[in-house]
Enzyme design. Structure first.
Site, PDB file in Angstrom:
ATOM      1  N   THR A   1       0.839  -1.202   0.000  1.00 11.21           N
ATOM      2  CA  THR A   1       0.000   0.000   0.000  1.00 11.21           C
ATOM      3  C   THR A   1       0.870   1.246   0.000  1.00 11.21           C
ATOM      4  O   THR A   1       1.859   1.322   0.736  1.00 11.21           O
ATOM      5  CB  THR A   1      -0.931   0.011   1.223  1.00 11.21           C
ATOM      6  N   THR A   2       0.516   2.232  -0.799  1.00 12.23           N
ATOM      7  CA  THR A   2       1.244   3.500  -0.830  1.00 12.23           C
ATOM      8  C   THR A   2       0.339   4.621  -0.333  1.00 12.23           C
ATOM      9  O   THR A   2      -0.846   4.422  -0.087  1.00 12.23           O
ATOM     10  CB  THR A   2       1.738   3.820  -2.253  1.00 12.23           C
TER      11      THR A   2
ATOM     12  N   ALA B   1       7.184  -2.320  -0.059  1.00 17.78           N
ATOM     13  CA  ALA B   1       7.726  -1.861  -1.337  1.00 17.78           C
ATOM     14  C   ALA B   1       6.666  -1.026  -2.033  1.00 17.78           C
ATOM     15  O   ALA B   1       5.471  -1.315  -1.941  1.00 17.78           O
ATOM     16  CB  ALA B   1       8.123  -3.036  -2.219  1.00 17.78           C
TER      17      ALA B   1
ATOM     18  N   ASN C   1       6.628  -0.975  -5.101  1.00 16.24           N
ATOM     19  CA  ASN C   1       6.357  -1.800  -6.275  1.00 16.24           C
ATOM     20  C   ASN C   1       7.083  -3.129  -6.100  1.00 16.24           C
ATOM     21  O   ASN C   1       8.285  -3.148  -5.883  1.00 16.24           O
ATOM     22  CB  ASN C   1       6.841  -1.088  -7.537  1.00 16.24           C
ATOM     23  N   PHE C   2       6.350  -4.237  -6.189  1.00 11.19           N
ATOM     24  CA  PHE C   2       6.945  -5.557  -5.989  1.00 11.19           C
ATOM     25  C   PHE C   2       7.385  -6.219  -7.288  1.00 11.19           C
ATOM     26  O   PHE C   2       7.967  -7.300  -7.258  1.00 11.19           O
ATOM     27  CB  PHE C   2       5.957  -6.469  -5.254  1.00 11.19           C
TER      28      PHE C   2
ATOM     29  N   HIS D   1      -0.837   5.762 -15.083  1.00  7.94           N
ATOM     30  CA  HIS D   1      -1.584   4.679 -14.444  1.00  7.94           C
ATOM     31  C   HIS D   1      -3.049   4.741 -14.856  1.00  7.94           C
ATOM     32  O   HIS D   1      -3.497   5.725 -15.454  1.00  7.94           O
ATOM     33  CB  HIS D   1      -1.470   4.761 -12.918  1.00  7.94           C
ATOM     34  N   HIS D   2      -3.787   3.703 -14.503  1.00  3.03           N
ATOM     35  CA  HIS D   2      -5.221   3.645 -14.754  1.00  3.03           C
ATOM     36  C   HIS D   2      -5.946   4.698 -13.904  1.00  3.03           C
ATOM     37  O   HIS D   2      -5.416   5.204 -12.918  1.00  3.03           O
ATOM     38  CB  HIS D   2      -5.766   2.252 -14.435  1.00  3.03           C
TER      39      HIS D   2
ATOM     40  N   LYS E   1      -6.315   4.643  -9.950  1.00  3.36           N
ATOM     41  CA  LYS E   1      -5.166   4.842  -9.066  1.00  3.36           C
ATOM     42  C   LYS E   1      -5.472   5.963  -8.092  1.00  3.36           C
ATOM     43  O   LYS E   1      -5.814   7.078  -8.482  1.00  3.36           O
ATOM     44  CB  LYS E   1      -3.938   5.188  -9.908  1.00  3.36           C
TER      45      LYS E   1
ATOM     46  N   GLY F   1       3.560   5.709  -5.840  1.00  5.55           N
ATOM     47  CA  GLY F   1       4.647   5.382  -4.921  1.00  5.55           C
ATOM     48  C   GLY F   1       5.923   5.017  -5.650  1.00  5.55           C
ATOM     49  O   GLY F   1       7.030   5.356  -5.222  1.00  5.55           O
ATOM     50  N   THR F   2       5.776   4.336  -6.784  1.00  8.62           N
ATOM     51  CA  THR F   2       6.951   3.974  -7.590  1.00  8.62           C
ATOM     52  C   THR F   2       7.654   5.225  -8.101  1.00  8.62           C
ATOM     53  O   THR F   2       8.892   5.310  -8.071  1.00  8.62           O
ATOM     54  CB  THR F   2       6.522   3.084  -8.770  1.00  8.62           C
TER      55      THR F   2
END
Length: 239
Positions: A76-77, A100, A102-103, A135-136, A139, A145-146
């Site tokens: 979660t960001t 993270a 982004n995983f 992003h979609h 979001k 977050g990335t």
């Protein structure tokens, strides 16, 4: 491995499919309509929890995992002002935690490329740098977050940039992050260095959520049985 899925939106469902295909058992699925299940007696049966919820609930979800003595992987960001506190509590309670932005394995390799390129460009003041993320439309946070992770890596290496802004900017010390929301894009991140004579860009484009979900399952497999605070660099042995 017994997994508790905290958050059962599109990402949680993708994680469910991948984990199940790998032979893991999903013993708990917690969505908006089943918050009452996020209790110690339910969580305590899991080997690890994977948490993808909302900025408003992530902090409390993670603490409940610690209280249930369950390692937790969180993606979660939007709540990261409390991340230092969560890390401290994890160590204090002798728990296990990975967060993270982004995983995706590809994105985490991209992070390493970004740091290397930023270090190379630190001594090249003729290049300005900016970022774009797509992003979609569902979001919830902007920038992603990335994108913030990428920006922080640039700021750590390029002293002429002192902070990021989520807009176009002509301020020489600002690092612009342009956020676009376009369906059905699952995620594209580009870092561009521009000079009067050329441009240098690196881009990561996700084709689906599968990469993010698969990386979260890999992280959960790695975290089982450990204690401490870790990152995807630990999981992927990138350090």
């Amino acid at each position: 491995m017994k997994i508790a899925l905290i958050g059962y939106g599109k990402m949680g469902q993708a994680i469910d499919a991948i984990a199940t295909a790998k032979g893991h058992e999903i013993i708990l699925r917690v969505d908006v309509g089943s918050k009452h299940l996020l209790e110690k007696e339910h969580l305590g049966q899991a080997d690890v929890a994977i948490e993808f919820t909302t900025p408003e609930t992530a902090y409390h979800n993670i603490l409940k995992c610690f209280d249930a003595n369950v390692p937790v992987v969180s993606g979660t960001t939007g709540w990261l002002d409390k991340l230092p506190e969560v890390k401290a509590l994890c160590l204090e309670k002798n728990q296990a935690f990975i967060h993270a932005t982004n995983f995706s394995i590809g994105v985490n390799i991209f992070f390493e490329l970004n740091k290397k390129l930023a270090a190379l460009m630190a001594g090249q003041p003729q290049y300005n740098v900016k970022m774009e993320e797509i992003h979609h439309t569902h979001k919830k946070d902007a920038p992603s977050g990335t994108a913030i992770t990428l920006a922080e890596q640039v700021l750590a290496a390029v002293p002429r940039k002192t902070g990021w802004v989520n807009e176009e900017s002509n301020q020489p010390e600002a690092l612009p992050i342009i956020s676009k929301r376009i369906d059905p894009a699952p995620g594209t991140h580009t870092v561009t260095y521009t000079s009067a004579i050329d441009d240098i860009s690196i881009t990561h484009t996700a084709h689906s959520r599968e990469g993010f979900a698969a990386g979260a399952v890999v992280a959960a497999e790695w975290l089982k049985g450990k204690t401490g605070v870790f990152t995807m660099r630990d999981v992927l042995n990138l350090g």
